[in-house]
Design a protein around this motif. Sequence first.
Motif, PDB file in Angstrom:
ATOM      1  N   ILE A 158      34.578  40.366  48.877  1.00 40.17           N
ATOM      2  CA  ILE A 158      35.968  40.797  48.187  1.00 40.17           C
ATOM      3  C   ILE A 158      36.387  40.359  47.100  1.00 40.17           C
ATOM      4  O   ILE A 158      36.566  41.173  45.890  1.00 40.17           O
TER       5      ILE A 158
ATOM      6  N   LEU B 119      36.562  41.961  43.180  1.00 41.03           N
ATOM      7  CA  LEU B 119      37.747  42.244  42.534  1.00 41.03           C
ATOM      8  C   LEU B 119      37.340  41.636  41.136  1.00 41.03           C
ATOM      9  O   LEU B 119      38.076  42.290  39.956  1.00 41.03           O
TER      10      LEU B 119
ATOM     11  N   ALA C  43      35.462  43.813  38.897  1.00 38.33           N
ATOM     12  CA  ALA C  43      36.396  45.047  38.433  1.00 38.33           C
ATOM     13  C   ALA C  43      37.384  44.532  37.400  1.00 38.33           C
ATOM     14  O   ALA C  43      37.555  45.318  36.650  1.00 38.33           O
ATOM     15  N   HIS C  44      38.081  43.379  37.434  1.00 39.22           N
ATOM     16  CA  HIS C  44      38.773  42.902  36.456  1.00 39.22           C
ATOM     17  C   HIS C  44      38.014  42.962  35.044  1.00 39.22           C
ATOM     18  O   HIS C  44      38.547  43.377  33.914  1.00 39.22           O
TER      19      HIS C  44
ATOM     20  N   THR D 156      42.126  45.924  36.977  1.00 42.85           N
ATOM     21  CA  THR D 156      42.707  44.915  37.598  1.00 42.85           C
ATOM     22  C   THR D 156      43.422  45.218  38.676  1.00 42.85           C
ATOM     23  O   THR D 156      44.071  46.082  38.905  1.00 42.85           O
ATOM     24  N   LYS D 157      43.134  44.209  39.946  1.00 43.00           N
ATOM     25  CA  LYS D 157      44.300  44.516  41.023  1.00 43.00           C
ATOM     26  C   LYS D 157      44.814  43.095  41.351  1.00 43.00           C
ATOM     27  O   LYS D 157      44.078  42.217  40.850  1.00 43.00           O
TER      28      LYS D 157
ATOM     29  N   MET E  45      45.374  39.990  43.512  1.00 45.33           N
ATOM     30  CA  MET E  45      44.715  39.321  44.703  1.00 45.33           C
ATOM     31  C   MET E  45      45.584  38.404  45.400  1.00 45.33           C
ATOM     32  O   MET E  45      46.112  37.515  44.906  1.00 45.33           O
TER      33      MET E  45
ATOM     34  N   THR F  47      37.352  31.112  44.157  1.00 44.48           N
ATOM     35  CA  THR F  47      37.739  32.261  43.138  1.00 44.48           C
ATOM     36  C   THR F  47      38.044  31.771  41.682  1.00 44.48           C
ATOM     37  O   THR F  47      37.288  32.296  40.925  1.00 44.48           O
TER      38      THR F  47
END
Length: 561
Positions: free
Chosen positions: A516, A520, A523-524, A529-530, A532, A549
């Motif tokens: 996950i 993410l 995706a960024h 961007t989301k 986290m 991370t």
Amino acid sequence: MDNERVQKTFEQYVPNFVCRHIQKLLEQYSEKNGDNVTELTMEPFCTECFGVVVMADVSGYSKLTAKLAERGDIGARMLLNVMKNYFDQIIHIILTCQGDIVKFVGDAVIFYWKINDDNLDDISEDPTRGELVLMACDCCIKLLNQLGRFPINIQDCEITELKIHLGIGAGKIYDIHVGGKDRWEHFIGGDAMDQISTVLDLAEAGELALSHQAFRHFGNVVDVASITIGGYDKRCVIVKGLENCTRKVPPLSLDEEAAFDIFDSVPNNLNIELYKPFINPYALYKLKDDIQNCPAFGIRDDLEHLMSIYDTRQVTTVFIRVSTLKFKSIESLGVAQETMVIVQNHVRKYEGCIRQFHCDDKGALLLVFFGLPPFGHTDDAIRGVKAALSISNELADLFPEKNYTFGVTTGVIAIGGVGKSIRTEYAMMGDSINMAARLMCIDKNNKTIKPDGNVFCDEKTFNLSSVDCTFQPLGEIKVKGKDHSIPVYKALTIQEKKIELDNEGKIIGRVKEKKIIDGLIEAHLVKQTKIMIFEGEGGQGLSTLVKYTKNKAVQMNCMIW
């Protein structure tokens, strides 16, 4: 949000040429795909035609800006209020004379008239070209007669008026689009623009200067003996008035592209997406925010009132001058596009925004800001210097002679709208912007400093970013617009913060969580961007996941703050 209200407003932020270009692309797509147009992919683009280009420049702006800068935030607001009143009237006359405004460049406006001409290299006496020059001259004389001296009344300010001077060039021009999906810039280049940069400097405050190329076309439709000429030399012609102008030929009817309403021809959501890339990101943000807040504050949401809403904030300004990038032919499109992409990539990385791209015979100019919503940070000065150094390093591959320079300053500026409901723009004005432009030209005006991809910074930027970057003090240097010399610093390198990378092998299991996290971060990197959030009871290894991370982000070239 009223979608229709927003999209109707967006159209006023771009030149007519951009609207027509988008419309043609839509028509081409519709021919292939029918009415089901859901997206429009744009590519770097350049067209050539005959045009008459005018630049109207405000005299006294730099001195007024420097004086009002001493008053801080209120001074910036006063400056914008004065310039808005002046520009509003200038824009009104230009539009009344059917000119198309290309862009606002600091205290100047670039506008033009053009026709499609299949024989651009033909130097015969074509009266149609002369008619365009006459239209431009008529517009300029009206500007001088009505706004040549613009009185201002600011308490305890020795500057009591502003003036304009204008230059006209005529010849081959290029309409150029460069950029990428989220940001496109439209600008013009070519012979007519090159003439402008020469003749404008020769026109004193309150004067109109024509290039000899423009004057030759002008003489094909007008008896030059019937006009008032203030001066004539091998560089330009100063035209004082047209009140006794005698025509050689009857007025010509020019074939102009019919006006259209693009919003009647494509789906609503697509309309907004088509215009967004051509509008400064801050203008998009502020426009939407103002429209949303109008009901709460009892403000009318028509464009004229939205233009009256302005604010001030501290930003970092980055001016870039690339002396060797001159748009001489369509073949120059590739280099201009590569330059724009390099700047875009680094500006996006440090979360700034590109304000504009401009090109003439002195080279290309790019203006970038850090600190405008929605990307305001407490370390915008650091981001601006880092972006400038990163761009400088990458431009060296494209321009090995490194004949480009940066000016970086930090200070309070005023941001607000200028113009009318037909054509408008959000303007950024302040002394720090002027100083960035001056610093950008230090190596040009000081023979002891050679152009070498230099990044010159003011004292405030140095103070705010000296921990993260290394600098070389250059001492105090005299710059235009300042009564005294100012300290200047040359940025040298970025001092990257060392981040300890822990061995991710310490994590046992956590396959699902790591998958996950990896997704993410990926995706960024593509702007999806989301947020986290790590949540769990103490002792469950949350800190280890956070370290994982951070390590993974560094490995994938993400910025860590």
